[in-house]
Scaffold this motif. Structure first.
Motif, PDB file in Angstrom:
ATOM      1  N   ARG A   1       1.061  -1.381   0.222  1.00  0.00           N
ATOM      2  CA  ARG A   1      -0.029  -0.064  -0.242  1.00  0.00           C
ATOM      3  C   ARG A   1       0.689   1.659  -0.166  1.00  0.00           C
ATOM      4  O   ARG A   1       1.212   2.243  -0.538  1.00  0.00           O
ATOM      5  CB  ARG A   1      -0.809   0.183   1.864  1.00  0.00           C
ATOM      6  CG  ARG A   1      -2.313  -1.273   1.123  1.00  0.00           C
ATOM      7  CD  ARG A   1      -3.330  -0.411   2.100  1.00  0.00           C
ATOM      8  NE  ARG A   1      -4.163  -1.957   2.385  1.00  0.00           N
ATOM      9  CZ  ARG A   1      -4.246  -2.361   2.772  1.00  0.00           C
ATOM     10  NH1 ARG A   1      -3.497  -2.991   3.859  1.00  0.00           N
ATOM     11  NH2 ARG A   1      -5.035  -3.673   2.961  1.00  0.00           N
TER      12      ARG A   1
ATOM     13  N   ALA B   1       2.078   1.754  -3.424  1.00  0.00           N
ATOM     14  CA  ALA B   1       0.876   1.910  -4.237  1.00  0.00           C
ATOM     15  C   ALA B   1       0.851   3.288  -4.191  1.00  0.00           C
ATOM     16  O   ALA B   1       0.750   4.355  -4.776  1.00  0.00           O
ATOM     17  CB  ALA B   1      -0.244   1.893  -3.912  1.00  0.00           C
ATOM     18  N   GLU B   2       0.967   4.122  -2.508  1.00  0.00           N
ATOM     19  CA  GLU B   2       0.748   5.548  -2.411  1.00  0.00           C
ATOM     20  C   GLU B   2       1.462   6.269  -3.133  1.00  0.00           C
ATOM     21  O   GLU B   2       1.187   7.317  -3.147  1.00  0.00           O
ATOM     22  CB  GLU B   2       1.250   5.673  -0.679  1.00  0.00           C
ATOM     23  CG  GLU B   2       0.038   6.842  -0.340  1.00  0.00           C
ATOM     24  CD  GLU B   2      -1.595   6.896  -0.590  1.00  0.00           C
ATOM     25  OE1 GLU B   2      -1.814   6.076   0.188  1.00  0.00           O
ATOM     26  OE2 GLU B   2      -1.409   8.496  -0.318  1.00  0.00           O
TER      27      GLU B   2
ATOM     28  N   LYS C   1       0.859   6.944  -6.505  1.00  0.00           N
ATOM     29  CA  LYS C   1      -0.720   7.845  -6.926  1.00  0.00           C
ATOM     30  C   LYS C   1      -0.405   9.653  -6.946  1.00  0.00           C
ATOM     31  O   LYS C   1      -0.435  10.203  -7.010  1.00  0.00           O
ATOM     32  CB  LYS C   1      -1.390   7.532  -5.347  1.00  0.00           C
ATOM     33  CG  LYS C   1      -2.796   8.402  -5.106  1.00  0.00           C
ATOM     34  CD  LYS C   1      -3.239   7.476  -4.075  1.00  0.00           C
ATOM     35  CE  LYS C   1      -4.579   9.151  -3.789  1.00  0.00           C
ATOM     36  NZ  LYS C   1      -5.275   8.674  -2.554  1.00  0.00           N
TER      37      LYS C   1
ATOM     38  N   ALA D   1      -5.442  -3.693  -3.595  1.00  0.00           N
ATOM     39  CA  ALA D   1      -5.086  -3.054  -2.761  1.00  0.00           C
ATOM     40  C   ALA D   1      -4.622  -1.681  -3.842  1.00  0.00           C
ATOM     41  O   ALA D   1      -4.512  -0.345  -3.204  1.00  0.00           O
ATOM     42  CB  ALA D   1      -3.412  -3.258  -1.770  1.00  0.00           C
TER      43      ALA D   1
ATOM     44  N   THR E   1      -5.870   2.332  -3.237  1.00  0.00           N
ATOM     45  CA  THR E   1      -5.036   3.376  -2.596  1.00  0.00           C
ATOM     46  C   THR E   1      -4.642   4.304  -3.887  1.00  0.00           C
ATOM     47  O   THR E   1      -4.269   5.612  -4.095  1.00  0.00           O
ATOM     48  CB  THR E   1      -3.823   2.045  -2.520  1.00  0.00           C
ATOM     49  OG1 THR E   1      -3.785   1.148  -1.541  1.00  0.00           O
ATOM     50  CG2 THR E   1      -2.502   3.154  -2.047  1.00  0.00           C
ATOM     51  N   THR E   2      -4.480   3.262  -5.192  1.00  0.00           N
ATOM     52  CA  THR E   2      -4.564   4.691  -6.005  1.00  0.00           C
ATOM     53  C   THR E   2      -5.306   5.776  -6.584  1.00  0.00           C
ATOM     54  O   THR E   2      -5.936   6.369  -7.759  1.00  0.00           O
ATOM     55  CB  THR E   2      -3.667   4.333  -7.625  1.00  0.00           C
ATOM     56  OG1 THR E   2      -4.811   2.557  -8.087  1.00  0.00           O
ATOM     57  CG2 THR E   2      -2.313   3.475  -7.756  1.00  0.00           C
TER      58      THR E   2
END
Lengths: 169, 58
Positions: free
Chosen positions: A35, A38-39, A42, A89, A93-94
């Motif tokens: 995560r 992925a954050e 983002k 996820a 998350t994105t």
């Protein structure tokens, strides 16, 4: 024998149960690490922009996301395999889950988190939706952000796996 | 570190971990930052320790 007396749990059964608990707890730690990754994607100015645009172009090519086909279906950790949780996820998350719903025009869905769940289901189960979007975004990032590009390419191959790998039977 | 990762993953699969999920981490390992790589190695190593301790509790 007294039917109401509790039977002791065999040691072997206890160990299997503890083993499953240990495995689940470490899968959760890896998911937390993922995560975070992925954050970062983002927040990455280029990756986020290209990914959203790619989802827009991909989802937009379908008249509807086929939301009705996924009516009543939700995605949560209870029905996902460990690999499925990684894909899910990433989508949540994105923000792609909610984004896909927005592009599909189904803003009437109750809450973004619920909508994101449907969007995530659509992206995970929809035909050729997420993989091409990931490859398109990866292509745009090549040359400037190689590692992120490679990661998105890898993810595009993962989401092309048989869907039974993402959902528990 | 790639070889260390490979060894850890093989051990974990033997101990009952999910092959598909761990294969995914192996594939993306080189795309992670050094910090992320070290964190992953740490998580995997600790899991092996926990699972082996659970086994010896037989």
């Amino acid at each position: 024998m007294d039917a109401h007396r509790e039977q002791p749990v065999p040691q072997e059964q206890k160990n299997v149960s503890q083993k499953e608990t240990i495995i689940q707890s470490f899968q959760e730690k890896r998911l937390a690490l993922w995560r975070g990754i992925a954050e970062k994607i983002k927040k990455h100015p280029d990756a986020s922009k290209f990914l959203s645009a790619a989802v827009n172009a991909t989802v937009g090519s379908y008249a509807k996301l086929g939301i009705e086909a996924y009516a009543g279906k939700t995605v949560d950790n209870q029905n996902l395999t460990p690999l499925g949780r990684i894909v899910h996820a990433f989508i949540i998350t994105t923000g792609l889950g909610a984004y896909a719903l927005g592009v599909s025009g189904r803003l009437d869905l109750a809450a973004i988190s619920y909508g994101a769940s449907w969007g995530a289901y659509g992206l995970m189960y929809g035909p050729d939706l997420l993989a091409p979007a990931l490859r398109t975004a990866a292509g745009k990032l090549e040359g400037k952000h190689e590692k992120t590009a490679h990661l998105l390419t890898t993810l595009s191959k993962v989401v092309e796996s048989p869907k039974r790998l993402f959902f528990k039977p | 570190m790639q070889q260390e990762l490979k060894n850890l993953i093989e051990k974990l699969i033997d101990l009952g971990e999910d092959k598909e999920e761990l294969s995914f981490w192996q594939t993306i390992f080189d795309d992670l930052t050094i910090t992320e790589q070290k964190e992953l190695i740490k998580i995997l190593s600790e899991e092996i320790q926990s699972l082996q301790n659970n086994k010896t509790g037989d």
